[in-house]
Design a protein around this motif. Structure first.
Motif, mmCIF file in Angstrom:
data_model
loop_
_atom_site.group_PDB
_atom_site.id
_atom_site.type_symbol
_atom_site.label_atom_id
_atom_site.label_comp_id
_atom_site.label_asym_id
_atom_site.label_seq_id
_atom_site.Cartn_x
_atom_site.Cartn_y
_atom_site.Cartn_z
ATOM 1 N N ALA A 250 -41.169 -53.421 65.386
ATOM 2 C CA ALA A 250 -41.281 -54.861 65.111
ATOM 3 C C ALA A 250 -42.516 -55.160 64.260
ATOM 4 O O ALA A 250 -43.604 -54.643 64.523
ATOM 5 C CB ALA A 250 -41.355 -55.624 66.432
ATOM 6 N N LYS B 161 -40.892 -54.166 57.544
ATOM 7 C CA LYS B 161 -39.560 -53.769 57.046
ATOM 8 C C LYS B 161 -38.986 -54.746 56.023
ATOM 9 O O LYS B 161 -38.539 -54.348 54.955
ATOM 10 C CB LYS B 161 -38.562 -53.638 58.214
ATOM 11 N N SER C 110 -30.594 -56.317 59.010
ATOM 12 C CA SER C 110 -29.711 -56.254 60.181
ATOM 13 C C SER C 110 -30.250 -57.092 61.329
ATOM 14 O O SER C 110 -29.493 -57.683 62.104
ATOM 15 C CB SER C 110 -29.532 -54.804 60.625
ATOM 16 N N GLY C 111 -31.576 -57.190 61.448
ATOM 17 C CA GLY C 111 -32.168 -57.940 62.553
ATOM 18 C C GLY C 111 -31.751 -59.409 62.544
ATOM 19 O O GLY C 111 -31.650 -60.037 63.609
ATOM 20 N N ARG D 70 -30.544 -61.737 65.588
ATOM 21 C CA ARG D 70 -31.222 -63.010 65.831
ATOM 22 C C ARG D 70 -30.218 -64.176 65.834
ATOM 23 O O ARG D 70 -30.327 -65.099 66.640
ATOM 24 C CB ARG D 70 -32.311 -63.237 64.772
ATOM 25 N N SER E 17 -33.922 -58.917 72.129
ATOM 26 C CA SER E 17 -33.764 -57.520 72.556
ATOM 27 C C SER E 17 -32.718 -57.375 73.657
ATOM 28 O O SER E 17 -32.080 -56.319 73.784
ATOM 29 C CB SER E 17 -35.096 -56.943 73.018
ATOM 30 N N ALA F 27 -29.500 -57.481 71.748
ATOM 31 C CA ALA F 27 -29.342 -56.259 70.941
ATOM 32 C C ALA F 27 -29.031 -55.036 71.795
ATOM 33 O O ALA F 27 -28.614 -54.002 71.269
ATOM 34 C CB ALA F 27 -30.600 -56.012 70.107
ATOM 35 N N ARG G 10 -23.754 -54.824 69.233
ATOM 36 C CA ARG G 10 -24.119 -53.817 68.222
ATOM 37 C C ARG G 10 -22.895 -53.481 67.362
ATOM 38 O O ARG G 10 -22.997 -53.344 66.142
ATOM 39 C CB ARG G 10 -24.705 -52.554 68.874
ATOM 40 N N ARG H 257 -33.479 -51.044 62.801
ATOM 41 C CA ARG H 257 -33.951 -50.012 63.735
ATOM 42 C C ARG H 257 -33.127 -48.733 63.589
ATOM 43 O O ARG H 257 -33.664 -47.637 63.667
ATOM 44 C CB ARG H 257 -33.819 -50.496 65.189
ATOM 45 N N ASP H 258 -31.813 -48.919 63.425
ATOM 46 C CA ASP H 258 -30.900 -47.769 63.481
ATOM 47 C C ASP H 258 -30.072 -47.634 62.206
ATOM 48 O O ASP H 258 -28.970 -47.106 62.235
ATOM 49 C CB ASP H 258 -29.973 -47.915 64.691
ATOM 50 N N MET H 259 -30.628 -48.112 61.084
ATOM 51 C CA MET H 259 -29.865 -48.019 59.828
ATOM 52 C C MET H 259 -29.679 -46.554 59.411
ATOM 53 O O MET H 259 -28.587 -46.151 59.009
ATOM 54 C CB MET H 259 -30.577 -48.805 58.705
ATOM 55 N N ARG I 18 -48.754 -60.584 61.768
ATOM 56 C CA ARG I 18 -47.804 -61.633 62.131
ATOM 57 C C ARG I 18 -48.514 -62.939 62.502
ATOM 58 O O ARG I 18 -47.970 -64.018 62.320
ATOM 59 C CB ARG I 18 -46.914 -61.152 63.276
ATOM 60 N N ARG J 127 -41.187 -56.030 73.089
ATOM 61 C CA ARG J 127 -39.964 -55.842 72.311
ATOM 62 C C ARG J 127 -39.806 -54.364 71.896
ATOM 63 O O ARG J 127 -38.707 -53.821 71.933
ATOM 64 C CB ARG J 127 -39.996 -56.766 71.089
ATOM 65 N N ASP K 9 -36.591 -52.135 72.777
ATOM 66 C CA ASP K 9 -35.817 -51.626 71.632
ATOM 67 C C ASP K 9 -35.876 -50.104 71.497
ATOM 68 O O ASP K 9 -35.333 -49.544 70.534
ATOM 69 C CB ASP K 9 -36.359 -52.234 70.322
ATOM 70 N N GLN L 277 -32.712 -47.750 70.460
ATOM 71 C CA GLN L 277 -32.142 -47.739 69.108
ATOM 72 C C GLN L 277 -33.198 -47.544 68.022
ATOM 73 O O GLN L 277 -32.884 -47.626 66.838
ATOM 74 C CB GLN L 277 -31.352 -49.035 68.830
HETATM 75 O O1 CDP Z 1 -39.076 -56.993 62.557
HETATM 76 P P1 CDP Z 1 -38.823 -57.708 63.808
HETATM 77 O O2 CDP Z 1 -38.721 -56.762 64.948
HETATM 78 O O3 CDP Z 1 -39.745 -58.826 64.109
HETATM 79 O O4 CDP Z 1 -37.415 -58.417 63.732
HETATM 80 P P2 CDP Z 1 -35.972 -57.900 63.336
HETATM 81 O O5 CDP Z 1 -35.970 -56.679 62.494
HETATM 82 O O6 CDP Z 1 -35.343 -59.134 62.819
HETATM 83 O O7 CDP Z 1 -35.287 -57.487 64.709
HETATM 84 C C1 CDP Z 1 -35.109 -58.393 65.773
HETATM 85 C C2 CDP Z 1 -34.530 -57.639 66.940
HETATM 86 O O8 CDP Z 1 -33.192 -57.250 66.643
HETATM 87 C C3 CDP Z 1 -35.229 -56.362 67.363
HETATM 88 O O9 CDP Z 1 -36.302 -56.619 68.261
HETATM 89 C C4 CDP Z 1 -34.110 -55.568 68.007
HETATM 90 O O10 CDP Z 1 -33.914 -55.970 69.351
HETATM 91 C C5 CDP Z 1 -32.890 -56.001 67.228
HETATM 92 N N1 CDP Z 1 -32.471 -55.051 66.187
HETATM 93 C C6 CDP Z 1 -31.775 -53.926 66.580
HETATM 94 O O11 CDP Z 1 -31.605 -53.687 67.776
HETATM 95 N N2 CDP Z 1 -31.271 -53.077 65.647
HETATM 96 C C7 CDP Z 1 -31.452 -53.327 64.342
HETATM 97 N N3 CDP Z 1 -30.918 -52.502 63.445
HETATM 98 C C8 CDP Z 1 -32.196 -54.451 63.933
HETATM 99 C C9 CDP Z 1 -32.714 -55.294 64.880
#
Ligand code: CDP
Ligand code: ADP
Length: 205
Positions: free
Chosen positions: A9, A13, A31-32, A36, A96, A99, A105, A124-126, A151, A169, A173, A176
């Protein structure tokens, strides 16, 4: 061509992906924002965020659309733009949990896999789960304190509160968030934003 940029987080990214995508002249995909959006809609409907069947029914009847642009992604639900509401503290707190639901997912992954290439995908899991065959993979890290300080420049909260929320978080998380074995891990702590973008562009060239 798909480039994946995963990481913890607030590791940079979306800013880094946007810079890399603009240099390459392709869109980036956040993807986040889909996780959200699912969370925001669940909260607005007063659903229990652990209740996958109810959430999936809601998402099925009120389709969400991700618009991936190089400069910044936008999220729509019918004619309503959700983008500006997706980074609120209440969405941060609930996302979270949403997610962690396999059904959610799968809902996100299906939308991402339907996008036309080329693009830069961040999350996270791209690089592990969604696009394991991506041509180039990166994983961003930085200490929780540095991420919280960054932040704090965007949010009306103090650094210790943001740091605690980021660490919570990160923990939720963990499942993944493992880096792909073939990803280049970049500690962004000592680098500025352009430094991270340049590290990735050098590798791509
Ligand atoms: O960068 P930041 O963690 O603040 O936010 P984000 O990338 O928008 O992701 C928000 C939330 O979405 C993460 O805390 C994960 O719970 C989830 N997420 C995920 O599980 N898998 C992803 N590929 C992207 C986000
Ligand atoms: P993520 O998408 O991982 O949540 P963001 O791209 O939103 O991260 O970055 C969080 C904040 O940190 C933003 O304000 C961004 O400008 C800043 N930032 C990102 N990377 C760096 C860096 N290497 N040096 C300084 N600030 C950064």
């Amino acid at each position: 061509m798909i480039v994946t940029i995963d990481g913890v987080a607030a590791s940079g990214k979306s800013s880094v992906s946007s810079g890399v995508a603009q240099a390459l002249g392709v869109p980036y995909v956040s993807s986040g924002l889909l996780y959200r959006a699912a969370t925001l809609l669940g909260l607005e409907a007063n659903l229990d965020l652990h209740d996958a069947p109810q959430l999936l029914t809601l998402l099925g009847t009120r389709p969400v659309h991700l618009e991936p642009l190089a400069g910044g992604n936008r999220v729509w639900q019918a004619g309503r733009e959700l983008t500006d509401e997706l980074h609120s503290t209440r969405v941060d707190r609930g996302v979270s949990v949403v997610a962690a639901l396999p059904e959610v997912r799968a809902w996100v992954d299906a939308q991402l896999r339907a996008l036309p290439e080329p693009f830069v995908a961040e999350g996270r899991d791209m690089g592990t789960n969604v696009f394991p065959h991506a041509s180039h993979k990166f994983y961003l890290t930085a200490s929780a304190r540095i991420r919280a300080e960054r932040r704090a420049r965007e949010r009306p909260e103090d650094v210790p509160a943001i740091e605690a929320a980021l660490q919570r978080r990160d923990e939720l998380d963990t499942v993944q968030s493992a880096p792909a074995p073939d990803a280049l891990v970049i500690d962004t702590g000592p680098l500025d934003l352009q430094g991270v973008i340049d590290t990735i562009l050098t590798r791509l060239r």
